[in-house]
Write a protein that holds these residues in place. Structure first.
Motif, PDB file in Angstrom:
ATOM      1  N   VAL A  12       0.858  -1.189   0.000  1.00 39.50           N
ATOM      2  CA  VAL A  12       0.000   0.000   0.000  1.00 39.50           C
ATOM      3  C   VAL A  12       0.894   1.239   0.000  1.00 39.50           C
ATOM      4  O   VAL A  12       2.001   1.237   0.545  1.00 39.50           O
ATOM      5  CB  VAL A  12      -0.945   0.016   1.218  1.00 39.50           C
ATOM      6  N   VAL A  13       0.403   2.273  -0.666  1.00 38.35           N
ATOM      7  CA  VAL A  13       1.072   3.577  -0.697  1.00 38.35           C
ATOM      8  C   VAL A  13       0.133   4.582  -0.054  1.00 38.35           C
ATOM      9  O   VAL A  13      -1.059   4.628  -0.387  1.00 38.35           O
ATOM     10  CB  VAL A  13       1.423   3.983  -2.145  1.00 38.35           C
ATOM     11  N   TYR A  14       0.643   5.413   0.859  1.00 40.87           N
ATOM     12  CA  TYR A  14      -0.200   6.367   1.581  1.00 40.87           C
ATOM     13  C   TYR A  14       0.568   7.676   1.781  1.00 40.87           C
ATOM     14  O   TYR A  14       1.805   7.723   1.663  1.00 40.87           O
ATOM     15  CB  TYR A  14      -0.647   5.785   2.927  1.00 40.87           C
ATOM     16  N   GLU A  15      -0.165   8.717   2.101  1.00 41.62           N
ATOM     17  CA  GLU A  15       0.403  10.027   2.383  1.00 41.62           C
ATOM     18  C   GLU A  15       0.160  10.370   3.859  1.00 41.62           C
ATOM     19  O   GLU A  15      -0.943  10.168   4.375  1.00 41.62           O
ATOM     20  CB  GLU A  15      -0.230  11.088   1.481  1.00 41.62           C
ATOM     21  N   ARG A  16       1.180  10.926   4.460  1.00 44.77           N
ATOM     22  CA  ARG A  16       1.086  11.362   5.850  1.00 44.77           C
ATOM     23  C   ARG A  16       1.855  12.681   5.980  1.00 44.77           C
ATOM     24  O   ARG A  16       3.052  12.735   5.671  1.00 44.77           O
ATOM     25  CB  ARG A  16       1.672  10.318   6.794  1.00 44.77           C
ATOM     26  N   ASN A  17       1.139  13.701   6.428  1.00 44.52           N
ATOM     27  CA  ASN A  17       1.729  15.027   6.606  1.00 44.52           C
ATOM     28  C   ASN A  17       2.425  15.520   5.330  1.00 44.52           C
ATOM     29  O   ASN A  17       3.522  16.090   5.370  1.00 44.52           O
ATOM     30  CB  ASN A  17       2.717  15.034   7.771  1.00 44.52           C
ATOM     31  N   GLY A  18       1.799  15.246   4.185  1.00 46.50           N
ATOM     32  CA  GLY A  18       2.326  15.722   2.919  1.00 46.50           C
ATOM     33  C   GLY A  18       3.449  14.893   2.346  1.00 46.50           C
ATOM     34  O   GLY A  18       3.977  15.221   1.281  1.00 46.50           O
ATOM     35  N   GLU A  19       3.843  13.819   3.032  1.00 42.80           N
ATOM     36  CA  GLU A  19       4.912  12.954   2.531  1.00 42.80           C
ATOM     37  C   GLU A  19       4.338  11.595   2.158  1.00 42.80           C
ATOM     38  O   GLU A  19       3.410  11.100   2.802  1.00 42.80           O
ATOM     39  CB  GLU A  19       6.004  12.788   3.588  1.00 42.80           C
ATOM     40  N   GLU A  20       4.939  10.987   1.139  1.00 44.22           N
ATOM     41  CA  GLU A  20       4.468   9.687   0.642  1.00 44.22           C
ATOM     42  C   GLU A  20       5.274   8.566   1.273  1.00 44.22           C
ATOM     43  O   GLU A  20       6.509   8.622   1.353  1.00 44.22           O
ATOM     44  CB  GLU A  20       4.580   9.623  -0.889  1.00 44.22           C
ATOM     45  N   HIS A  21       4.537   7.498   1.694  1.00 43.63           N
ATOM     46  CA  HIS A  21       5.169   6.328   2.311  1.00 43.63           C
ATOM     47  C   HIS A  21       4.548   5.072   1.714  1.00 43.63           C
ATOM     48  O   HIS A  21       3.506   5.120   1.067  1.00 43.63           O
ATOM     49  CB  HIS A  21       4.967   6.348   3.835  1.00 43.63           C
ATOM     50  N   SER A  22       5.176   3.947   1.964  1.00 40.36           N
ATOM     51  CA  SER A  22       4.636   2.651   1.540  1.00 40.36           C
ATOM     52  C   SER A  22       4.826   1.638   2.662  1.00 40.36           C
ATOM     53  O   SER A  22       5.714   1.783   3.514  1.00 40.36           O
ATOM     54  CB  SER A  22       5.321   2.148   0.268  1.00 40.36           C
ATOM     55  N   ALA A  23       3.993   0.575   2.620  1.00 40.16           N
ATOM     56  CA  ALA A  23       4.070  -0.459   3.652  1.00 40.16           C
ATOM     57  C   ALA A  23       3.536  -1.769   3.105  1.00 40.16           C
ATOM     58  O   ALA A  23       2.760  -1.788   2.121  1.00 40.16           O
ATOM     59  CB  ALA A  23       3.284  -0.032   4.889  1.00 40.16           C
ATOM     60  N   GLN A  24       3.969  -2.901   3.700  1.00 42.39           N
ATOM     61  CA  GLN A  24       3.495  -4.231   3.365  1.00 42.39           C
ATOM     62  C   GLN A  24       2.433  -4.641   4.385  1.00 42.39           C
ATOM     63  O   GLN A  24       2.658  -4.560   5.600  1.00 42.39           O
ATOM     64  CB  GLN A  24       4.637  -5.243   3.399  1.00 42.39           C
ATOM     65  N   VAL A  25       1.260  -5.071   3.848  1.00 47.23           N
ATOM     66  CA  VAL A  25       0.140  -5.435   4.703  1.00 47.23           C
ATOM     67  C   VAL A  25      -0.265  -6.881   4.409  1.00 47.23           C
ATOM     68  O   VAL A  25      -0.439  -7.237   3.229  1.00 47.23           O
ATOM     69  CB  VAL A  25      -1.068  -4.495   4.499  1.00 47.23           C
ATOM     70  N   THR A  26      -0.414  -7.686   5.469  1.00 43.33           N
ATOM     71  CA  THR A  26      -0.907  -9.055   5.329  1.00 43.33           C
ATOM     72  C   THR A  26      -2.383  -9.077   5.722  1.00 43.33           C
ATOM     73  O   THR A  26      -2.734  -8.855   6.895  1.00 43.33           O
ATOM     74  CB  THR A  26      -0.116 -10.024   6.227  1.00 43.33           C
ATOM     75  N   LEU A  27      -3.241  -9.330   4.723  1.00 43.59           N
ATOM     76  CA  LEU A  27      -4.687  -9.287   4.950  1.00 43.59           C
ATOM     77  C   LEU A  27      -5.138 -10.467   5.805  1.00 43.59           C
ATOM     78  O   LEU A  27      -4.521 -11.554   5.784  1.00 43.59           O
ATOM     79  CB  LEU A  27      -5.427  -9.281   3.617  1.00 43.59           C
ATOM     80  N   GLU A  28      -6.246 -10.276   6.514  1.00 46.16           N
ATOM     81  CA  GLU A  28      -6.795 -11.307   7.387  1.00 46.16           C
ATOM     82  C   GLU A  28      -8.299 -11.449   7.140  1.00 46.16           C
ATOM     83  O   GLU A  28      -8.923 -10.574   6.558  1.00 46.16           O
ATOM     84  CB  GLU A  28      -6.536 -10.975   8.857  1.00 46.16           C
ATOM     85  N   ALA A  29      -8.840 -12.545   7.639  1.00 50.21           N
ATOM     86  CA  ALA A  29     -10.282 -12.774   7.577  1.00 50.21           C
ATOM     87  C   ALA A  29     -10.950 -12.041   8.742  1.00 50.21           C
ATOM     88  O   ALA A  29     -10.402 -11.983   9.852  1.00 50.21           O
ATOM     89  CB  ALA A  29     -10.581 -14.260   7.652  1.00 50.21           C
ATOM     90  N   ALA A  30     -12.112 -11.518   8.465  1.00 56.28           N
ATOM     91  CA  ALA A  30     -12.840 -10.811   9.516  1.00 56.28           C
ATOM     92  C   ALA A  30     -13.309 -11.786  10.568  1.00 56.28           C
ATOM     93  O   ALA A  30     -13.690 -12.924  10.261  1.00 56.28           O
ATOM     94  CB  ALA A  30     -14.018 -10.064   8.911  1.00 56.28           C
ATOM     95  N   SER A  31     -13.269 -11.343  11.828  1.00 59.64           N
ATOM     96  CA  SER A  31     -13.757 -12.177  12.933  1.00 59.64           C
ATOM     97  C   SER A  31     -15.172 -11.738  13.288  1.00 59.64           C
ATOM     98  O   SER A  31     -15.400 -10.583  13.635  1.00 59.64           O
ATOM     99  CB  SER A  31     -12.832 -12.032  14.159  1.00 59.64           C
ATOM    100  N   ASP A  32     -16.134 -12.623  13.112  1.00 57.23           N
ATOM    101  CA  ASP A  32     -17.528 -12.266  13.368  1.00 57.23           C
ATOM    102  C   ASP A  32     -17.869 -12.532  14.837  1.00 57.23           C
ATOM    103  O   ASP A  32     -17.370 -13.482  15.442  1.00 57.23           O
ATOM    104  CB  ASP A  32     -18.447 -13.069  12.453  1.00 57.23           C
TER     105      ASP A  32
END
Length: 508
Positions: free
Chosen positions: A488-508
Motif C-alpha cells: 500500500v502507498v499512503y500520504e502522511r503530513n504531505g509525505e508519501e510512504h509505503s508499507a506491506q500489509v498481510t490481509l486477514e479474515a474478519a472475525s464475526d
C-alpha cells in the motif's frame, strides 16, 4: 521500282492489243549505251489513227506466262529467238551520252538455240540479274491512268461493354455454375447408397472444436437453468463431476430474503432434476447447489487474474427464460467496483467485477462467463441500467464476479457451510475526489495496525491499483483471500510512504 532480288516485272497492259508507251528522253550513263533497245513487237492499227514514229521501248523483263520478247543470251526452247542485227545509231552531232536517235535496224530471226540454259535458270552464265558485273538497268514507267479506287466503307468502332453488362454476365455465369453444381449434387445423392431420401445432400455436422460453435457444443451440457420459487429463473453451471453447481446468492433467494432449501434445475437436453442448496454468501453473491449423481460434465475454471481488456468472452444462460442462450463479446474492464442491492434496496455485496459487453439480461444471473476456449472466468451477476423503475434490458454493460474469488467462496461454503471475508482493519472516512481513501480509524491488532498505518493516513494505492474512493478499496480487498500480502502507498503530513500489509479474515 521493282526489287533487285527478283527480275523486274513489266506491265503487260492488254496482252491482246499491247500499245507502245512513249517515254520522255532520259539521260543514261555511259553504261546504258551498250544496252540494246528493242522496238515494240507490233503496233495495233486503229481507224482514223496515224501512228507516230515508233520509239524504241525499254528493256522489259518478261512476265511469267508470256514468251519473252527479247533474250540476249540464252533463248528459250520452243520460242523464236529475236536478235537485233543492228543497234540504234548515235547522232554524230549529239553530245556524248545522248540517246540514239536513228531508227532500229530490221530484226533478223534466227533459229532457236536449244543448248543453252534459260536466263532465269540459276546456272545461266549470262543472267544480267545474277551477274554483279552486268550493266543491266532497271527502268520504270508511269502507271496507266485508271479510275480512283472506291473507298472502303468506314467501320464504326466497336463499343466496349459497359461495366454493368460485365457484372451481369458474371452473375449469370455464377448462377448457372451454382445450378449445375446443385444438380450434380442432387444426382450424386440420388444415385448413391442411402436411406432412399431424395432431398438434399449429406449434411456436414463436424465442427472445429476451437470455433465458437464447437466450444458451445462442449460446454452447453454443463449449463443449467435454475427455476426459482417465485416463478422466475436464473442460471448456473456444474463445477464438479459429483454434481456441485455454482450460481448467485440472489438467484437462490428469489423474491424473498432467505435462500431456498432446494430448487429445480433444467438441463440443456430438456431433463429436469432437483438440486439441494448447499449454502450462499450475500457479501460476495455466490451460492452453491448440488444435484444427484457422480458423472456430471464439469466446466473448467480459468485463472481470472490473467484476463485482459479486449479478450473475447461468451455469456451463457437463460435470459428472460430462454434456456441455452449464448452471447459473445469482449472484456470491457477489470476490477470495476460494483455494488448490488437486495430486495429491500439495501447494499448487499461489493465486488471488483469483470465488465463485459456480451449481452446479459435478467435470467443470465448465475450463468458462466467464459473465455473463447469455454473456460469459466466469472459468474454473470449484474447489469447497468438507465431505467428509472422496474427491470431494464442489456445496454452493453454487464458485470461478472471473478471466478478466482467465486471459487474461494464456493470451496469454503462446501467445506464449512459459510464463507470468510477479507479485511484491512481500518474504518474509512469521507473521501475527496481524486485524492485517495482516508483511513479515519485504525483498529488495534488489525493488519493495518501491524503494518504501521495511523489514523488520518490517506491511502492512494492498493496492491498496484490506484484508489480514489471507498467502494473501490473495499472491492479490491474482498477480491483477495485472507493471508495475501499487498503493498500500500499512503500520504502522511504531505509525505508519501509505503508499507506491506498481510490481509486477514474478519472475525464475526
Amino acid at each position: 521500282m521493282t526489287s533487285g532480288t527478283q527480275p523486274p516485272q513489266a506491265d503487260p497492259g492488254n496482252p491482246q492489243h499491247p500499245e507502245a508507251v512513249p517515254h520522255a528522253p532520259r539521260e543514261h550513263g555511259a553504261h546504258e549505251a551498250a544496252a540494246p533497245q528493242e522496238p515494240a513487237p507490233y503496233e495495233a492499227q486503229q481507224a482514223g489513227y496515224e501512228p507516230a514514229q515508233p520509239e524504241p521501248a525499254p528493256y522489259e523483263a518478261p512476265q511469267p506466262g508470256y514468251p519473252p520478247p527479247y533474250e540476249s543470251a540464252a533463248p528459250q526452247p520452243g520460242y523464236p529467238s529475236y536478235e537485233p542485227q543492228q543497234a540504234f545509231q548515235q547522232d554524230p552531232a549529239a553530245p556524248p551520252g545522248a540517246p540514239a536517235m536513228a531508227g532500229p535496224a530490221q530484226p533478223q530471226y534466227a533459229p532457236q538455240q536449244t543448248d543453252q540454259s534459260a536466263w532465269w535458270h540459276p546456272a545461266a552464265a549470262s543472267d544480267p540479274w545474277r551477274d554483279p558485273g552486268s550493266r543491266a538497268v532497271i527502268e520504270t514507267r508511269p502507271a496507266p491512268h485508271a479510275p480512283p479506287p472506291e473507298p472502303l466503307p468506314v467501320r464504326a468502332p466497336r463499343a466496349r461493354p459497359a461495366l454493368g453488362l460485365v457484372i451481369a454476365v458474371s452473375a449469370v455465369t455464377a448462377l448457372i455454375a451454382g445450378t449445375l453444381g446443385a444438380a450434380v449434387g442432387i444426382w450424386a445423392t440420388r444415385s448413391g447408397p442411402g436411406d432412399g431420401s431424395f432431398l438434399g445432400a449429406e449434411p456436414q455436422t463436424d465442427r472445429d472444436v476451437s470455433s465458437v460453435a464447437g466450444v458451445v457444443e462442449q460446454i452447453m451440457p454443463s449449463v443449467v437453468t435454475v427455476l426459482t420459487a417465485d416463478g422466475g429463473n436464473g442460471s448456473g453451471f456444474i463445477v464438479s463431476d459429483d454434481g456441485y453447481v455454482m450460481t448467485n446468492h440472489h438467484v437462490v433467494v428469489g423474491g424473498g430474503t432467505e435462500p431456498a432449501e432446494s430448487l429445480q434445475v433444467l438441463f440443456s437436453d430438456g431433463n429436469v432434476t432437483t438440486a439441494e442448496v448447499i449454502g450462499s454468501d450475500p457479501d460476495s453473491d455466490v451460492a452453491v447447489l448440488r444435484i444427484e449423481g457422480d458423472e456430471h460434465p464439469a466446466m473448467v475454471l480459468a485463472d481470472s487474474d490473467q484476463v485482459a481488456v479486449g479478450d473475447p468472452v461468451l455469456a451463457v444462460g437463460a435470459p428472460l427464460g430462454l434456456s441455452s442462450t449464448v452471447t459473445e463479446g469482449i472484456i470491457s474492464a477489470i476490477d470495476r467496483p460494483v455494488l448490488t442491492e437486495n430486495n429491500n434496496g439495501e447494499v448487499e455485496s461489493v465486488m471488483a467485477a469483470i465488465q463485459t459487453d456480451a449481452a446479459i439480461n435478467p435470467g443470465n444471473s448465475g450463468g458462466p462467463l467464459t473465455d473463447i476456449a469455454g473456460q469459466v472466468i466469472g459468474i454473470n451477476t449484474a447489469i447497468a441500467s438507465t431505467a428509472a423503475e422496474g427491470e431494464a434490458g442489456n445496454i452493453g454493460i454487464g458485470f461478472a464476479i471473478p471466478i478466482n474469488q467465486a471459487k474461494r467462496i464456493a470451496d469454503e461454503i462446501i467445506a464449512t457451510g459459510s464463507a470468510s471475508h477479507t479485511v484491512l482493519g481500518a474504518e474509512l472516512g469521507e473521501s475527496e475526489l481524486g485524492v485517495g481513501v482516508t483511513l479515519s480509524e485504525i483498529i488495534d491488532g488489525s493488519p493495518a495496525d501491524d503494518a504501521g498505518l495511523q489514523d488520518g493516513d490517506v491511502l492512494t494505492s492498493f496492491n498496484g491499483n490506484m484508489v480514489a474512493e471507498n467502494t473501490e478499496l473495499i472491492a479490491l480487498i474482498r477480491k483477495l483471500a485472507p493471508g495475501t500480502v499487498v503493498t500500500v502507498v499512503y500520504e502522511r503530513n504531505g509525505e508519501e510512504h509505503s508499507a506491506q500489509v498481510t490481509l486477514e479474515a474478519a472475525s464475526d
